[in-house]
Structure formats: structure tokens, C-alpha cells
Design a protein around this motif. Structure first.
Motif, mmCIF file in Angstrom:
data_model
loop_
_atom_site.group_PDB
_atom_site.id
_atom_site.type_symbol
_atom_site.label_atom_id
_atom_site.label_comp_id
_atom_site.label_asym_id
_atom_site.label_seq_id
_atom_site.Cartn_x
_atom_site.Cartn_y
_atom_site.Cartn_z
ATOM 1 N N PHE A 101 0.684 -1.354 -0.003
ATOM 2 C CA PHE A 101 -0.077 0.095 0.126
ATOM 3 C C PHE A 101 0.808 1.295 -0.136
ATOM 4 O O PHE A 101 0.672 2.204 -0.847
ATOM 5 N N VAL A 102 1.976 1.469 0.925
ATOM 6 C CA VAL A 102 2.551 2.647 0.736
ATOM 7 C C VAL A 102 3.535 2.853 -0.264
ATOM 8 O O VAL A 102 3.906 3.876 -0.559
ATOM 9 N N SER A 103 3.983 1.704 -0.945
ATOM 10 C CA SER A 103 4.694 1.860 -2.088
ATOM 11 C C SER A 103 4.085 2.487 -3.301
ATOM 12 O O SER A 103 4.689 2.892 -4.127
ATOM 13 N N ASN A 104 2.577 2.214 -3.206
ATOM 14 C CA ASN A 104 1.856 2.685 -4.039
ATOM 15 C C ASN A 104 0.640 3.850 -3.764
ATOM 16 O O ASN A 104 -0.548 3.318 -3.821
ATOM 17 N N PRO A 105 1.017 4.936 -3.363
ATOM 18 C CA PRO A 105 -0.042 5.558 -2.497
ATOM 19 C C PRO A 105 -1.027 6.071 -3.651
ATOM 20 O O PRO A 105 -0.848 6.500 -4.661
ATOM 21 N N GLY A 106 -2.373 5.888 -3.264
ATOM 22 C CA GLY A 106 -3.327 6.631 -4.208
ATOM 23 C C GLY A 106 -4.033 5.199 -5.181
ATOM 24 O O GLY A 106 -4.884 5.467 -5.905
ATOM 25 N N ARG A 107 -2.919 4.184 -5.297
ATOM 26 C CA ARG A 107 -3.461 3.146 -6.249
ATOM 27 C C ARG A 107 -4.423 2.387 -5.483
ATOM 28 O O ARG A 107 -4.494 1.947 -4.104
ATOM 29 N N VAL A 108 -5.573 1.953 -6.366
ATOM 30 C CA VAL A 108 -6.601 1.341 -5.676
ATOM 31 C C VAL A 108 -6.193 -0.554 -6.177
ATOM 32 O O VAL A 108 -5.933 -0.588 -7.271
ATOM 33 N N TRP A 109 -6.288 -1.085 -5.038
ATOM 34 C CA TRP A 109 -5.916 -2.568 -5.190
ATOM 35 C C TRP A 109 -7.195 -3.503 -4.988
ATOM 36 O O TRP A 109 -7.745 -3.327 -3.964
#
Length: 78
Positions: free
Chosen positions: A12-20
Motif C-alpha cells: 500500500f505505502v509503495s503505491n499511494p493512491g493506487r486502488v488494489w
């Protein structure tokens, strides 16, 4: 944090704003070794929230995007 919780948080932190979505998180965290119900992701997200959120019932970091999945937001960054 458990190893899985740490890896989930790192994702999560490595890809802020990305919805998984659940499938993407399962592929990233378990890979081909996953057998079971994809709702297990919800359980791990809930456990992670209990450990990092000031108020897990009203999360500010790991947000649910209804009908899609989860994303990380830093409320201190505009």
C-alpha cells in the motif's frame, strides 16, 4: 506486524493512491500458492487497520473504495 501484514502495508505505502482489488493483492502477496476465499484479504486488512489506524472503525490510511478494493492515503499529504 506479522510478515503478511508488513508486506500488505509495504504494498500500500509503495503505491499511494493506487486502488488494489482482492485478486491483485492475492497475486502480489500469495502468488500461485493461494488456495481459499479471496475475502481473506478483508480479514488481513482489518487486522492491519487495528494496528496502524488511530480509529480502525474510521480508517484514515487504508481506505476502502466501495466495489473496487483498498488504497493507501496519507491524510497529511495534500
Amino acid at each position: 506486524l506479522t510478515t503478511l501484514e508488513f508486506n500488505l502495508l509495504t504494498t500500500f505505502v509503495s503505491n499511494p493512491g493506487r486502488v488494489w482489488n482482492r485478486t491483485q493483492l492475492i497475486d502480489k502477496l500469495w502468488g500461485d500458492n493461494f488456495f481459499g476465499d479471496e475475502r481473506v484479504v478483508d480479514t488481513h486488512v482489518a487486522r492491519l487497520r487495528k494496528k496502524i489506524e488511530p480509529d480502525p472503525a474510521n480508517p484514515t490510511f487504508i481506505r476502502t473504495v466501495v466495489g473496487v478494493g483498498y488504497k493507501f492515503e496519507d491524510p497529511l499529504v495534500a
